[in-house]
Write a protein that holds these residues in place. Sequence first.
Motif, PDB file in Angstrom:
ATOM      1  N   ALA A 188       0.824  -1.219   0.000  1.00  0.00           N
ATOM      2  CA  ALA A 188       0.000   0.000   0.000  1.00  0.00           C
ATOM      3  C   ALA A 188       0.858   1.268   0.000  1.00  0.00           C
ATOM      4  N   GLN A 189       2.015   1.196  -0.608  1.00  0.00           N
ATOM      5  CA  GLN A 189       2.896   2.356  -0.746  1.00  0.00           C
ATOM      6  C   GLN A 189       2.691   2.957  -2.132  1.00  0.00           C
ATOM      7  N   HIS A 190       1.442   3.326  -2.417  1.00  0.00           N
ATOM      8  CA  HIS A 190       1.077   3.766  -3.760  1.00  0.00           C
ATOM      9  C   HIS A 190       1.779   5.048  -4.177  1.00  0.00           C
ATOM     10  N   ALA A 191       1.935   5.986  -3.266  1.00  0.00           N
ATOM     11  CA  ALA A 191       2.571   7.259  -3.610  1.00  0.00           C
ATOM     12  C   ALA A 191       4.013   7.036  -4.066  1.00  0.00           C
ATOM     13  N   GLU A 192       4.732   6.195  -3.363  1.00  0.00           N
ATOM     14  CA  GLU A 192       6.114   5.913  -3.736  1.00  0.00           C
ATOM     15  C   GLU A 192       6.188   5.187  -5.084  1.00  0.00           C
ATOM     16  N   ALA A 193       5.272   4.254  -5.297  1.00  0.00           N
ATOM     17  CA  ALA A 193       5.240   3.532  -6.567  1.00  0.00           C
ATOM     18  C   ALA A 193       4.945   4.493  -7.715  1.00  0.00           C
ATOM     19  N   VAL A 194       4.000   5.403  -7.519  1.00  0.00           N
ATOM     20  CA  VAL A 194       3.661   6.387  -8.551  1.00  0.00           C
ATOM     21  C   VAL A 194       4.875   7.257  -8.872  1.00  0.00           C
ATOM     22  N   THR A 195       5.582   7.694  -7.833  1.00  0.00           N
ATOM     23  CA  THR A 195       6.773   8.534  -8.032  1.00  0.00           C
ATOM     24  C   THR A 195       7.835   7.796  -8.840  1.00  0.00           C
ATOM     25  N   LEU A 196       8.082   6.532  -8.493  1.00  0.00           N
ATOM     26  CA  LEU A 196       9.081   5.742  -9.227  1.00  0.00           C
ATOM     27  C   LEU A 196       8.667   5.511 -10.679  1.00  0.00           C
ATOM     28  N   LEU A 197       7.400   5.210 -10.901  1.00  0.00           N
ATOM     29  CA  LEU A 197       6.918   4.984 -12.268  1.00  0.00           C
ATOM     30  C   LEU A 197       7.042   6.255 -13.113  1.00  0.00           C
ATOM     31  N   ALA A 246       9.137   8.750 -12.647  1.00  0.00           N
ATOM     32  CA  ALA A 246      10.558   9.022 -12.872  1.00  0.00           C
ATOM     33  C   ALA A 246      11.114   8.129 -13.974  1.00  0.00           C
ATOM     34  N   ARG A 247      10.748   6.859 -13.957  1.00  0.00           N
ATOM     35  CA  ARG A 247      11.223   5.932 -14.990  1.00  0.00           C
ATOM     36  C   ARG A 247      10.632   6.297 -16.350  1.00  0.00           C
ATOM     37  N   ALA A 248       9.380   6.719 -16.381  1.00  0.00           N
ATOM     38  CA  ALA A 248       8.703   7.043 -17.644  1.00  0.00           C
ATOM     39  C   ALA A 248       9.365   8.213 -18.365  1.00  0.00           C
ATOM     40  N   LYS A 249       9.962   9.125 -17.619  1.00  0.00           N
ATOM     41  CA  LYS A 249      10.592  10.301 -18.240  1.00  0.00           C
ATOM     42  C   LYS A 249      11.694   9.931 -19.221  1.00  0.00           C
ATOM     43  N   SER A 250      12.343   8.805 -18.990  1.00  0.00           N
ATOM     44  CA  SER A 250      13.471   8.419 -19.831  1.00  0.00           C
ATOM     45  C   SER A 250      13.086   7.460 -20.960  1.00  0.00           C
ATOM     46  N   LEU A 251      11.799   7.186 -21.118  1.00  0.00           N
ATOM     47  CA  LEU A 251      11.381   6.183 -22.098  1.00  0.00           C
ATOM     48  C   LEU A 251      10.706   6.798 -23.317  1.00  0.00           C
ATOM     49  N   THR A 252      10.547   5.972 -24.347  1.00  0.00           N
ATOM     50  CA  THR A 252       9.867   6.406 -25.568  1.00  0.00           C
ATOM     51  C   THR A 252       8.356   6.336 -25.370  1.00  0.00           C
ATOM     52  N   LYS A 273       2.714   3.149 -21.138  1.00  0.00           N
ATOM     53  CA  LYS A 273       2.441   1.970 -20.314  1.00  0.00           C
ATOM     54  C   LYS A 273       2.739   2.251 -18.834  1.00  0.00           C
ATOM     55  N   LEU A 274       3.878   2.877 -18.549  1.00  0.00           N
ATOM     56  CA  LEU A 274       4.229   3.164 -17.158  1.00  0.00           C
ATOM     57  C   LEU A 274       3.315   4.225 -16.550  1.00  0.00           C
ATOM     58  N   LEU A 275       2.978   5.244 -17.333  1.00  0.00           N
ATOM     59  CA  LEU A 275       2.089   6.286 -16.814  1.00  0.00           C
ATOM     60  C   LEU A 275       0.682   5.745 -16.567  1.00  0.00           C
ATOM     61  N   THR A 276       0.246   4.807 -17.398  1.00  0.00           N
ATOM     62  CA  THR A 276      -1.056   4.177 -17.179  1.00  0.00           C
ATOM     63  C   THR A 276      -1.035   3.370 -15.882  1.00  0.00           C
ATOM     64  N   ARG A 277       0.045   2.665 -15.649  1.00  0.00           N
ATOM     65  CA  ARG A 277       0.169   1.901 -14.390  1.00  0.00           C
ATOM     66  C   ARG A 277       0.227   2.850 -13.202  1.00  0.00           C
ATOM     67  N   ALA A 278       0.947   3.964 -13.355  1.00  0.00           N
ATOM     68  CA  ALA A 278       1.014   4.955 -12.271  1.00  0.00           C
ATOM     69  C   ALA A 278      -0.377   5.511 -11.974  1.00  0.00           C
ATOM     70  N   PHE A 279      -1.140   5.795 -13.034  1.00  0.00           N
ATOM     71  CA  PHE A 279      -2.503   6.294 -12.852  1.00  0.00           C
ATOM     72  C   PHE A 279      -3.341   5.275 -12.077  1.00  0.00           C
ATOM     73  N   GLU A 280      -3.271   4.017 -12.478  1.00  0.00           N
ATOM     74  CA  GLU A 280      -4.063   2.976 -11.823  1.00  0.00           C
ATOM     75  C   GLU A 280      -3.704   2.844 -10.347  1.00  0.00           C
ATOM     76  N   LEU A 281      -2.405   2.928 -10.029  1.00  0.00           N
ATOM     77  CA  LEU A 281      -1.981   2.843  -8.637  1.00  0.00           C
ATOM     78  C   LEU A 281      -2.415   4.080  -7.851  1.00  0.00           C
ATOM     79  N   ALA A 282      -2.342   5.243  -8.473  1.00  0.00           N
ATOM     80  CA  ALA A 282      -2.794   6.465  -7.804  1.00  0.00           C
ATOM     81  C   ALA A 282      -4.280   6.377  -7.496  1.00  0.00           C
ATOM     82  N   GLN A 283      -5.029   5.874  -8.456  1.00  0.00           N
ATOM     83  CA  GLN A 283      -6.467   5.733  -8.270  1.00  0.00           C
ATOM     84  C   GLN A 283      -6.761   4.717  -7.154  1.00  0.00           C
TER      85      GLN A 283
END
Length: 190
Positions: free
Chosen positions: A53-62, A64-70, A76-86
């Motif tokens: 239940a550490q959703h905020a930390e998971a969202v932050t990591l996702l 940060a990782r998404a910034k360096s991707l195509t 895909k990572l931002l969608t997962r971050a959204f789902e975890l935030a929700q």
Amino acid sequence: MVTGVQTCALPIFELDESQPRAAAGRLGPIALGTSRWAGRAFTLQIDALSAGAQHAEAVTLLEARAKSLTDSAKLKLLTRAFELAQRGGLDGDALRLAKSLAKQSPDDSGAQLRLARAASAAGDGASADAAYARAATSARGPRRDELTAQRAQARASAKYLSGADALLWDLLKESRSEERRVGKECRSRW
């Protein structure tokens, strides 16, 4: 117990499933590395944070990782971050992520619907109304009616009752017009 992965430089270690936060911490250094296991370790780290239940930390990591991707991997990572935030009740983060996802796919009615629902949950009635309108514009038939009804419900939740009833009356008018048209077609065949 889940057994870790062994590479040339890393010893095998055990992850205690009853302590997901600790597991996420142990996976962190591997996830930041450049080995062939880094991607898998990152996914496991996010799973462990989510399980703890550490959703905020998971969202932050996702994010940060998404910034360096195509684009597709980033999406895909931002969608997962959204789902975890929700899931974590982080309405502000979910809304921010939904806006970012909708901006990347402005013609995607699913992205607009995601934005509308996140805005409703965050109490941003104006953004919810605009996103529902964009989603309904691209929809057809019963789906369009369903989205219009959801838009009316969001307006009512935002205390914009006159706007909500106007949408519902329009739905009724369209329904009656369709019934009349179909009735005329049937009568003309008899």
